[in-house]
Design a protein around this motif. Structure first.
Motif, PDB file in Angstrom:
ATOM      1  N   ARG A  48      22.300  53.088 -28.238  1.00 29.41           N
ATOM      2  CA  ARG A  48      23.225  54.007 -28.882  1.00 29.41           C
ATOM      3  C   ARG A  48      23.939  53.358 -30.060  1.00 29.41           C
ATOM      4  O   ARG A  48      24.313  52.183 -30.011  1.00 29.41           O
ATOM      5  N   GLU A  88      26.154  69.435 -34.040  1.00 25.40           N
ATOM      6  CA  GLU A  88      26.470  68.469 -35.085  1.00 25.40           C
ATOM      7  C   GLU A  88      25.248  67.613 -35.431  1.00 25.40           C
ATOM      8  O   GLU A  88      24.182  67.765 -34.870  1.00 25.40           O
ATOM      9  N   ARG A  90      24.068  64.603 -34.696  1.00 21.13           N
ATOM     10  CA  ARG A  90      24.171  63.429 -33.825  1.00 21.13           C
ATOM     11  C   ARG A  90      23.027  62.436 -34.055  1.00 21.13           C
ATOM     12  O   ARG A  90      23.184  61.255 -33.783  1.00 21.13           O
ATOM     13  N   VAL A 100      21.173  57.529 -32.635  1.00 21.23           N
ATOM     14  CA  VAL A 100      22.004  58.609 -32.113  1.00 21.23           C
ATOM     15  C   VAL A 100      23.452  58.131 -32.107  1.00 21.23           C
ATOM     16  O   VAL A 100      23.742  56.983 -31.725  1.00 21.23           O
ATOM     17  N   HIS A 101      24.335  59.007 -32.545  1.00 14.64           N
ATOM     18  CA  HIS A 101      25.763  58.681 -32.588  1.00 14.64           C
ATOM     19  C   HIS A 101      26.412  59.112 -31.271  1.00 14.64           C
ATOM     20  O   HIS A 101      26.392  60.283 -30.913  1.00 14.64           O
ATOM     21  N   ARG A 103      30.014  58.785 -29.055  1.00 14.21           N
ATOM     22  CA  ARG A 103      31.433  58.430 -29.125  1.00 14.21           C
ATOM     23  C   ARG A 103      31.872  57.757 -27.810  1.00 14.21           C
ATOM     24  O   ARG A 103      31.244  57.936 -26.777  1.00 14.21           O
TER      25      ARG A 103
END
Length: 528
Positions: A48, A88, A90, A100-101, A103
């Motif tokens: 990630r 969004e 991502r 892939v973003h 959080r």
């Protein structure tokens, strides 16, 4: 501000502790098309927020199978499908790679690791009930094999998460034992030892649980099963911890009688925080230990935590501010409010199995001791566990007594009242009034200072930091005399030396010194 609410990005829930699942911001699962697109996203989640090459993605999608000539184009299609499923942007791309973003708090593997740390912290504070709740939340995140569907790429992560799952179950058993729920702990530990018979730590905990409920025979049988597995599969005998526990149980009577603890110790402070390095340093200590620090810093509360972990059956507490005869030091003896070594030297014991905790506001000399602990202010992370009011944290400088006293004044108030009262703490006069009870305890320390040191103490109210040159200037003395006065203040824990030759005064000390400067100091000192 234009009156509109600030935009909050949509939060997702990526679940890799089992077959891949992704929940949308509304909590409902997203359709990821399954199959190869799911494998692509699983590998991206494994790495990630980092770039993953298209070659690595192709290898994962067609693991062990022939890679078609259209693999790169197929990969673009899978990413396109994932982008349609995820809100969004991502999934980002650049030539030859994707990422892939994710959080903080969106990946269940990260959440589980954070919950494990939280549970360990709770266990260190012996908050077992809350630790069980946190561990169970973490264990509920597992639905199967982590990063299911990946092969060699995920080996390291799978091993790490599998170990985390084991550790959580062992922590669960520890918490259950601390809450005197050994039957539940035994069920957890039996399952662990059956799954992994070579895990000595789980065997040791299982034996301890059996021992706690008086099932001595079962504890000895568990040792034999552990030894059989270790010798058969690894060709080694059990380690030192398991062997020592086995010998202890063998040496006990078949029906042991618990020895009562004889104690007149005051109750421990609820919500005790911090001091972990100091508590570790005194684990298993025997002999004389001095504990010093300024008023309200938590010396007695710390000593009671040491006593609770000592395992000694006879525990006595004596407050030397209240006239009484001193008992002989047997088991554990806490001597509080000691002014100097001469008060207690004749009462100290040579018994190697006894522990004597000597508490003083000043640093004692001339004692034959095994350790000397000077308690400083709390780290910000520990202080923040006492209150979430930033004004209190900023004006107390990590002093636990001051934090607790101000936080108590705000307890059970309405939020708007808390904000108004907390803002007043930024005013020195209002803060000193709120801390009057604590600041009064500094009066005895001040009264014990020689006159020159008293004068320096009053004058340092004007600055949080100073050096010997400044101390000499404000007192009108030379550096040698100033150094003697500073040493006296340091011996009474009124000044610290965070760097060589640089001295610092806590906000609480400055508040007390400022009161003295205004009310008792000559007018010339104010001018100075």
């Amino acid at each position: 501000m234009n009156g509109r609410a600030a935009h909050t990005p949509d939060r997702l829930s990526f679940r890799v502790l089992g077959p891949l699942e992704v929940d949308g911001p509304d909590g409902h699962p997203l359709d990821l098309c399954g199959g190869k697109p799911a494998t692509v996203l699983t590998l991206l989640l494994l790495h990630r927020n980092a770039w993953v090459s298209t070659e690595q993605l192709v290898d994962a999608v067609w693991a062990g199978r022939d890679v078609p000539a259209s693999a790169q184009n197929n990969l673009k299609t899978y990413v396109w499908q994932l982008r349609r499923s995820l809100p969004e942007e991502r999934i980002e791309s650049r030539p030859g790679a994707y990422r892939v973003h994710v959080r903080p708090g969106e990946l269940d593997a990260d959440v589980a690791a954070a919950l494990c740390d939280e549970a360990r912290e709770l266990l260190s504070r012996r908050d077992s009930a809350e630790a069980i709740t946190v561990v169970q939340r973490a264990l509920a995140l597992w639905r199967g094999v982590p990063y299911d569907g990946l092969t060699a790429d995920a080996t390291s992560a799978v091993d790490r998460l599998t170990e985390l799952h084991r550790a959580l179950r062992e922590d669960l058993a520890d918490a259950q034992l601390l809450l005197d729920r050994p039957a539940e702990a035994i069920a957890v530990l039996r399952a662990l030892t059956e799954e992994e018979p070579l895990r000595e730590l789980a065997w040791a905990r299982l034996m301890a649980a059996y021992r706690q409920v008086g099932r001595r025979h079962d504890a000895l049988a568990a040792y034999q099963r552990a030894r059989t597995a270790l010798v058969r599969d690894l060709g080694i005998e059990p380690g030192a911890e398991l062997t020592a526990l086995h010998q202890q149980i063998l040496s006990e009577d078949a029906a042991p009688v618990a020895k009562p603890v004889s104690s007149n110790l005051p109750p421990r402070v609820p919500g005790f925080v911090g001091r972990r390095p100091e508590l570790r340093a005194l684990r298993g200590a025997r002999g004389v230990v001095t504990i010093d620090g300024m008023p309200g810093i938590g010396k007695t509360a710390f000593a009671l935590e040491v006593a609770a972990a000592s395992g000694l059956e006879t525990q006595q507490y004596v407050d030397l501010d209240r006239p009484t005869s001193l008992p002989a030091a047997t088991g554990l003896l806490i001597l509080d409010n000691v002014e100097d070594a001469a008060q207690i030297r004749h009462r100290l014991t040579n018994d190697p199995d006894a522990l004597v905790l000597v508490i003083s506001r000043r640093r004692l000399a001339g004692l034959d001791r095994v350790a000397a602990i000077t308690l400083d202010v709390l780290a910000h992370s520990d202080a923040a566990r006492l209150t979430d009011v930033e004004q209190i944290l900023s004006c107390c400088g990590g002093h636990p007594g001051a934090i607790r006293q101000l936080a108590e004044r705000l307890r059970n108030r309405q939020p708007w009242t808390v904000a108004r009262m907390a803002a007043r703490f930024e005013d020195p006069a209002a803060r000193s009034q709120a801390l009057a009870e604590l600041l009064a305890r500094f009066d005895d320390v001040y009264d014990a200072l020689p006159s020159p040191a008293q004068r320096l103490y009053r004058l340092i109210a004007m600055t949080p930091r100073f050096d010997l040159r400044q101390a000499a200037r404000v007192t009108g003395t030379d550096r040698a005399d100033a150094e003697i006065m500073v040493d006296v203040l340091m011996d009474h824990n009124l000044v610290t030396e965070p760097a060589p030759g640089r001295f610092e005064v806590l906000p609480v000390v400055r508040d007390h010194a400022n009161q003295l400067l205004i009310t008792t100091g000559p007018k010339a000192e104010l001018v100075a």
